[in-house]
Design a protein around this motif. Structure first.
Motif, PDB file in Angstrom:
ATOM      1  N   PRO A  27     -46.229 -48.449 -56.939  1.00  0.00           N
ATOM      2  CA  PRO A  27     -44.902 -48.949 -57.322  1.00  0.00           C
ATOM      3  C   PRO A  27     -43.842 -48.447 -56.347  1.00  0.00           C
ATOM      4  O   PRO A  27     -44.064 -47.495 -55.593  1.00  0.00           O
ATOM      5  CB  PRO A  27     -44.696 -48.361 -58.725  1.00  0.00           C
ATOM      6  CG  PRO A  27     -46.082 -48.078 -59.226  1.00  0.00           C
ATOM      7  CD  PRO A  27     -46.868 -47.671 -58.015  1.00  0.00           C
ATOM      8  N   SER A  28     -42.673 -49.056 -56.382  1.00  0.00           N
ATOM      9  CA  SER A  28     -41.583 -48.646 -55.504  1.00  0.00           C
ATOM     10  C   SER A  28     -41.113 -47.243 -55.872  1.00  0.00           C
ATOM     11  O   SER A  28     -41.419 -46.718 -56.958  1.00  0.00           O
ATOM     12  CB  SER A  28     -40.418 -49.619 -55.616  1.00  0.00           C
ATOM     13  OG  SER A  28     -39.816 -49.510 -56.903  1.00  0.00           O
ATOM     14  N   GLU A  29     -40.347 -46.639 -54.974  1.00  0.00           N
ATOM     15  CA  GLU A  29     -39.826 -45.299 -55.237  1.00  0.00           C
ATOM     16  C   GLU A  29     -38.967 -45.283 -56.501  1.00  0.00           C
ATOM     17  O   GLU A  29     -39.037 -44.356 -57.308  1.00  0.00           O
ATOM     18  CB  GLU A  29     -39.012 -44.807 -54.038  1.00  0.00           C
ATOM     19  CG  GLU A  29     -39.852 -44.546 -52.801  1.00  0.00           C
ATOM     20  CD  GLU A  29     -38.998 -44.124 -51.621  1.00  0.00           C
ATOM     21  OE1 GLU A  29     -37.750 -44.098 -51.766  1.00  0.00           O
ATOM     22  OE2 GLU A  29     -39.560 -43.822 -50.549  1.00  0.00           O
ATOM     23  N   GLY A  30     -38.163 -46.325 -56.672  1.00  0.00           N
ATOM     24  CA  GLY A  30     -37.317 -46.399 -57.860  1.00  0.00           C
ATOM     25  C   GLY A  30     -38.126 -46.503 -59.134  1.00  0.00           C
ATOM     26  O   GLY A  30     -37.806 -45.856 -60.142  1.00  0.00           O
ATOM     27  N   GLU A  31     -39.186 -47.308 -59.092  1.00  0.00           N
ATOM     28  CA  GLU A  31     -40.041 -47.463 -60.276  1.00  0.00           C
ATOM     29  C   GLU A  31     -40.771 -46.164 -60.588  1.00  0.00           C
ATOM     30  O   GLU A  31     -40.895 -45.774 -61.760  1.00  0.00           O
ATOM     31  CB  GLU A  31     -41.041 -48.596 -60.034  1.00  0.00           C
ATOM     32  CG  GLU A  31     -40.394 -49.976 -59.990  1.00  0.00           C
ATOM     33  CD  GLU A  31     -41.360 -51.054 -59.531  1.00  0.00           C
ATOM     34  OE1 GLU A  31     -41.190 -52.213 -59.963  1.00  0.00           O
ATOM     35  OE2 GLU A  31     -42.284 -50.749 -58.742  1.00  0.00           O
ATOM     36  N   LEU A  32     -41.241 -45.475 -59.541  1.00  0.00           N
ATOM     37  CA  LEU A  32     -41.918 -44.196 -59.761  1.00  0.00           C
ATOM     38  C   LEU A  32     -40.948 -43.154 -60.321  1.00  0.00           C
ATOM     39  O   LEU A  32     -41.303 -42.377 -61.220  1.00  0.00           O
ATOM     40  CB  LEU A  32     -42.527 -43.688 -58.447  1.00  0.00           C
ATOM     41  CG  LEU A  32     -43.763 -44.432 -57.936  1.00  0.00           C
ATOM     42  CD1 LEU A  32     -44.117 -43.975 -56.528  1.00  0.00           C
ATOM     43  CD2 LEU A  32     -44.952 -44.212 -58.865  1.00  0.00           C
ATOM     44  N   ALA A  33     -39.728 -43.138 -59.795  1.00  0.00           N
ATOM     45  CA  ALA A  33     -38.729 -42.185 -60.284  1.00  0.00           C
ATOM     46  C   ALA A  33     -38.431 -42.419 -61.761  1.00  0.00           C
ATOM     47  O   ALA A  33     -38.347 -41.470 -62.554  1.00  0.00           O
ATOM     48  CB  ALA A  33     -37.451 -42.304 -59.452  1.00  0.00           C
ATOM     49  N   ALA A  34     -38.289 -43.693 -62.143  1.00  0.00           N
ATOM     50  CA  ALA A  34     -37.990 -44.022 -63.539  1.00  0.00           C
ATOM     51  C   ALA A  34     -39.152 -43.651 -64.453  1.00  0.00           C
ATOM     52  O   ALA A  34     -38.955 -43.093 -65.539  1.00  0.00           O
ATOM     53  CB  ALA A  34     -37.665 -45.510 -63.660  1.00  0.00           C
ATOM     54  N   SER A  35     -40.379 -43.947 -64.028  1.00  0.00           N
ATOM     55  CA  SER A  35     -41.537 -43.695 -64.887  1.00  0.00           C
ATOM     56  C   SER A  35     -41.829 -42.210 -65.050  1.00  0.00           C
ATOM     57  O   SER A  35     -42.367 -41.778 -66.068  1.00  0.00           O
ATOM     58  CB  SER A  35     -42.774 -44.416 -64.339  1.00  0.00           C
ATOM     59  OG  SER A  35     -43.129 -43.908 -63.062  1.00  0.00           O
ATOM     60  N   HIS A  36     -41.454 -41.405 -64.040  1.00  0.00           N
ATOM     61  CA  HIS A  36     -41.723 -39.957 -64.112  1.00  0.00           C
ATOM     62  C   HIS A  36     -40.493 -39.158 -64.529  1.00  0.00           C
ATOM     63  O   HIS A  36     -40.585 -37.937 -64.712  1.00  0.00           O
ATOM     64  CB  HIS A  36     -42.226 -39.449 -62.754  1.00  0.00           C
ATOM     65  CG  HIS A  36     -43.601 -39.925 -62.391  1.00  0.00           C
ATOM     66  ND1 HIS A  36     -44.745 -39.372 -62.929  1.00  0.00           N
ATOM     67  CD2 HIS A  36     -44.014 -40.914 -61.569  1.00  0.00           C
ATOM     68  CE1 HIS A  36     -45.808 -39.992 -62.443  1.00  0.00           C
ATOM     69  NE2 HIS A  36     -45.398 -40.930 -61.609  1.00  0.00           N
ATOM     70  N   GLY A  37     -39.356 -39.827 -64.645  1.00  0.00           N
ATOM     71  CA  GLY A  37     -38.152 -39.138 -65.071  1.00  0.00           C
ATOM     72  C   GLY A  37     -37.626 -38.129 -64.069  1.00  0.00           C
ATOM     73  O   GLY A  37     -37.147 -37.063 -64.446  1.00  0.00           O
ATOM     74  N   VAL A  38     -37.758 -38.460 -62.784  1.00  0.00           N
ATOM     75  CA  VAL A  38     -37.278 -37.566 -61.724  1.00  0.00           C
ATOM     76  C   VAL A  38     -36.415 -38.356 -60.753  1.00  0.00           C
ATOM     77  O   VAL A  38     -36.304 -39.581 -60.859  1.00  0.00           O
ATOM     78  CB  VAL A  38     -38.460 -36.912 -60.957  1.00  0.00           C
ATOM     79  CG1 VAL A  38     -39.305 -36.061 -61.890  1.00  0.00           C
ATOM     80  CG2 VAL A  38     -39.317 -37.984 -60.282  1.00  0.00           C
ATOM     81  N   SER A  39     -35.824 -37.674 -59.805  1.00  0.00           N
ATOM     82  CA  SER A  39     -34.986 -38.343 -58.822  1.00  0.00           C
ATOM     83  C   SER A  39     -35.829 -39.032 -57.756  1.00  0.00           C
ATOM     84  O   SER A  39     -37.007 -38.696 -57.557  1.00  0.00           O
ATOM     85  CB  SER A  39     -34.057 -37.336 -58.146  1.00  0.00           C
ATOM     86  OG  SER A  39     -34.798 -36.445 -57.330  1.00  0.00           O
TER      87      SER A  39
END
Length: 230
Positions: A27-39
């Motif tokens: 997934p994109s960086e934004g999608e990974l950030a959202a799914s893991h709850g990190v920046s």
């Protein structure tokens, strides 16, 4: 476990479970950030760590893809570990380069001859610890192996010698020490040449107790508590 390590570990678990396979796009960086709850910054650092380990590749304009070659325990029988929770850590091998040279060193003193081939690889131990390996062969033995693609170079080189050349590894001498890392190892491991590192030297013998290969495995300092498996 830090947020960065937690993200990297989660991606590795997806690869180990088969939900992410070689060639799959992450997934994109934004999608990974959202799914893991990190920046996004944490995601970028986690992905950079996995890129350096050879588990993923990042292609400009295309995205991030799984690339690491997972190897069976038999392929790394001298380098098997469990973590503090007694879980065996999967190893991933990434071929860096194949170089022909005449320069002498411990490998030439052991193998004999004048022409050698050095296969450089990195090995990620469960995404926790990175190792750098230099595997030396006599050039005539390497030539007899035929064309080797990246997949072959990321498998068990000892078994390859046994299968293609009928030169099985019958005995291995092993030494370990702590010393300053050579420049190439320090560069691959992103470590300092001033810091002491772990160095493991292996000398493989084949039929009639003849020298077959010379290998050095390096690691920089790490804080993980690992159990060495025999």
């Amino acid at each position: 476990m830090s947020k960065l390590a937690s993200v990297a570990d989660a991606i590795i678990r997806h690869i180990e479970s088969g939900s992410l396979r070689a060639g799959d796009k992450l997934p994109s960086e934004g999608e990974l950030a959202a799914s893991h709850g990190v920046s996004v910054g944490t995601i970028q650092k986690a992905l950079a760590r996995l890129v350096h380990s050879g588990l993923i590749t990042r292609e400009q304009g295309r995205g991030t893809f799984v690339s690491g070659t997972q190897v069976a325990p038999a392929d790394v029988r001298y380098l098997r570990f469990r973590d503090a929770e007694n879980k065996e850590l999967t190893s991933y091998v990434h071929a860096r380069s194949v170089k022909r040279m005449k320069r002498g060193g411990p490998w030439s003193a052991f193998l004999g001859g004048e022409d050698f081939v050095r296969i450089e690889r990195t090995i990620s131990i469960g995404g926790r610890v990175d190792l750098y390996s230099e595997f030396w062969l006599r050039e005539d033995h390497f030539a007899r192996l035929g064309d080797l693609d990246r997949v072959s170079l990321e498998k068990n080189l000892r078994e390859l010698l046994g299968q293609r050349l009928a030169l099985p590894t019958l005995r291995v001498d092993q030494w370990i020490r702590f010393a300053a890392l050579p420049a190439a190892a320090a560069r691959e491991l992103q470590s300092s040449t001033d810091a002491p590192g772990f160095i493991m030297e292996l000398r493989g013998y084949t039929l009639r107790d003849q020298p077959l290969y010379y290998q050095c495995v390096y690691s920089g300092p790490f804080s993980e508590r690992l159990v060495v498996m025999s």
